[in-house]
Write a protein that holds these residues in place. Structure first.
Motif, PDB file in Angstrom:
ATOM      1  N   THR A   1       0.828  -1.214   0.000  1.00 43.98           N
ATOM      2  CA  THR A   1       0.000   0.000   0.000  1.00 43.98           C
ATOM      3  C   THR A   1       0.857   1.256   0.000  1.00 43.98           C
TER       4      THR A   1
ATOM      5  N   LEU B   1      -6.718  -5.370  -1.662  1.00 46.71           N
ATOM      6  CA  LEU B   1      -6.271  -3.992  -1.435  1.00 46.71           C
ATOM      7  C   LEU B   1      -6.405  -3.154  -2.698  1.00 46.71           C
TER       8      LEU B   1
ATOM      9  N   LEU C   1     -10.107   0.121   5.536  1.00 51.50           N
ATOM     10  CA  LEU C   1      -9.017  -0.781   5.925  1.00 51.50           C
ATOM     11  C   LEU C   1      -9.109  -1.133   7.410  1.00 51.50           C
TER      12      LEU C   1
ATOM     13  N   THR D   1      -4.779  -5.648   5.998  1.00 54.97           N
ATOM     14  CA  THR D   1      -5.468  -4.354   5.913  1.00 54.97           C
ATOM     15  C   THR D   1      -5.002  -3.391   7.009  1.00 54.97           C
TER      16      THR D   1
ATOM     17  N   ALA E   1      -1.858  -1.976   5.770  1.00 55.05           N
ATOM     18  CA  ALA E   1      -2.152  -0.958   4.767  1.00 55.05           C
ATOM     19  C   ALA E   1      -2.606   0.338   5.433  1.00 55.05           C
TER      20      ALA E   1
END
Length: 398
Positions: free
Chosen positions: A67, A132, A151, A199, A202
């Motif tokens: 990310t 993502l 996220l 997540t 991220a």
């Protein structure tokens, strides 16, 4: 150290640490004799606890790195080169994950063993990367806070409802797909809840990108990570007990009876804080190369330890049979060997790929030449068979 530097060395170092921990963890867990797995032994208990940290750190760092590289690009949406690269990477990880579980001898028999359909780390990380990208594309033209909110929200939902969905068998799905959601058939990892660590990684990367020019980025980040880790490790279970007593919801009671997801997340924040604190010492070239070679290391370790393609790995010959005096130095040697081979491969990756591509091209032309050369032979053979059959049938009629 300037916080706006494009490369976060401590992240590469974290990834190197996680992959080395995975190597020794898989080696000892797979080959150590069960008689020595004594949870009353302090050394074994410490090793077992740290082994449990490895996967959450690896998933979190993977989400962070992907990310971070994705959102720092000035291009948006499909114009962002990281989108197409990420899609290819995600599909590549899925493909490699299945290839590593292939058995050549099974293919010769015309069958795929059940282990081929099991889901492992590479499958989950590949699918997480694709997830993502999907979230990024769906929110790119909306409010900036939506992407990080989703996220964090996905992590919270997956972790909170894990006691419920882990009981589902997903029997309505074919095993190929059900194995991504349940361990009932033998999968080592499943996309739920492990996507939650990706997540949250991220989400952390979004914060780093947003505040990259903040003068006190690292002091604040270290303090926040330390505080969050303390709360998650030492107070999250009590918090769920309090919520259960206040609301009467059985879900909160189920969470606190096996609160490993939030506690392990606390461990991840500890690792983040330690590596950020020591970031000035995380510039060793070899360590950074190891952090950038995790896929190669994973593939090599899988082949040596589990015997991908042939089934002739260390696990087959020494499964749960080694003493600590052999397993510990063996694990160290295993770490060195896998790391050395991976670094060697990466240095000559372009040459190896070029030779493989050249070999494929040569094989292709040889097959074409063989086909063209064999056509007259096949025609002659067919003609003779026809003639023979005519004579046989003529004799039968007579």
């Amino acid at each position: 150290m300037k916080p706006q530097t494009n490369r976060l060395f401590f992240i590469d170092a974290m990834r190197a640490w996680a992959i080395l921990m995975m190597l020794q963890g898989h080696f000892i867990d797979g080959l150590l004799d069960p008689i020595f797995r004594d949870k009353t032994n302090m050394l074994f208990t410490i090793w077992h606890y740290f082994r449990g940290i490895t996967a959450p750190v690896f998933f979190t760092v993977s989400g962070f790195i992907f990310t971070y590289l994705l959102i720092r690009m000035p291009q948006k949406g499909f114009d962002n080169p990281r989108v197409n690269k990420g899609i290819r990477r995600g599909l590549q990880l899925l493909l490699i994950g299945y290839l590593l579980r292939l058995n050549i001898f099974g293919l010769f028999k015309g069958q795929l063993y059940n282990s081929f359909y099991l889901v492992d780390v590479l499958h989950c990380i590949g699918l997480s990367i694709l997830a993502l990208i999907g979230l990024y594309l769906a929110t790119i033209n909306r409010k900036k806070y939506l992407f990080p909110s989703l996220l964090a929200g996905i992590t919270l939902i997956l972790f909170l409802f894990e006691p419920i969905y882990k009981q589902w068998s997903f029997s309505f799905l074919p095993d190929l797909f059900a194995n991504y959601f349940t361990k009932a058939n033998g999968s080592v990892f499943t996309i739920i809840p492990w996507l939650g660590y990706t997540t949250i990684g991220a989400f952390i990367s979004v914060l780093f990108t947003q505040y990259k020019n903040f003068k006190y980025l690292y002091p604040v980040a270290i303090s926040v990570a330390s505080l969050v880790s303390y709360v998650l490790i030492y107070h999250s279970s009590q918090a769920f007990i309090a919520l259960y007593e206040y609301t009467g919801l059985e879900l909160f009671h189920l969470i606190q009876t096996n609160n490993y997801l939030f506690i392990r997340l606390g461990n991840v924040f500890i690792v983040f804080s330690v590596f950020m604190l020591l970031r000035k010492f995380m510039t060793n070239k070899t360590v950074l190369q190891l952090g950038a070679s995790t896929l190669s290391i994973y593939v090599i370790h899988f082949i040596i330890l589990y015997g991908s393609f042939t089934g002739l790995g260390l696990y087959r010959f020494f499964n749960h049979s080694l003493t600590p005096s052999i397993a510990i130095p063996g694990a160290l040697l295993f770490m060195v060997a896998c790391s050395y081979l991976a670094l060697k491969y990466n240095r000559h990756e372009a040459e190896i790929k070029a030779q493989v591509s050249q070999g494929i091209v040569v094989a292709k032309y040889q097959l074409i030449d063989f086909r063209e050369a064999s056509i007259p032979v096949i025609r002659e053979l067919v003609s003779r068979i026809r003639l023979l059959l005519r004579r046989v049938f003529r004799t039968v009629r007579n």
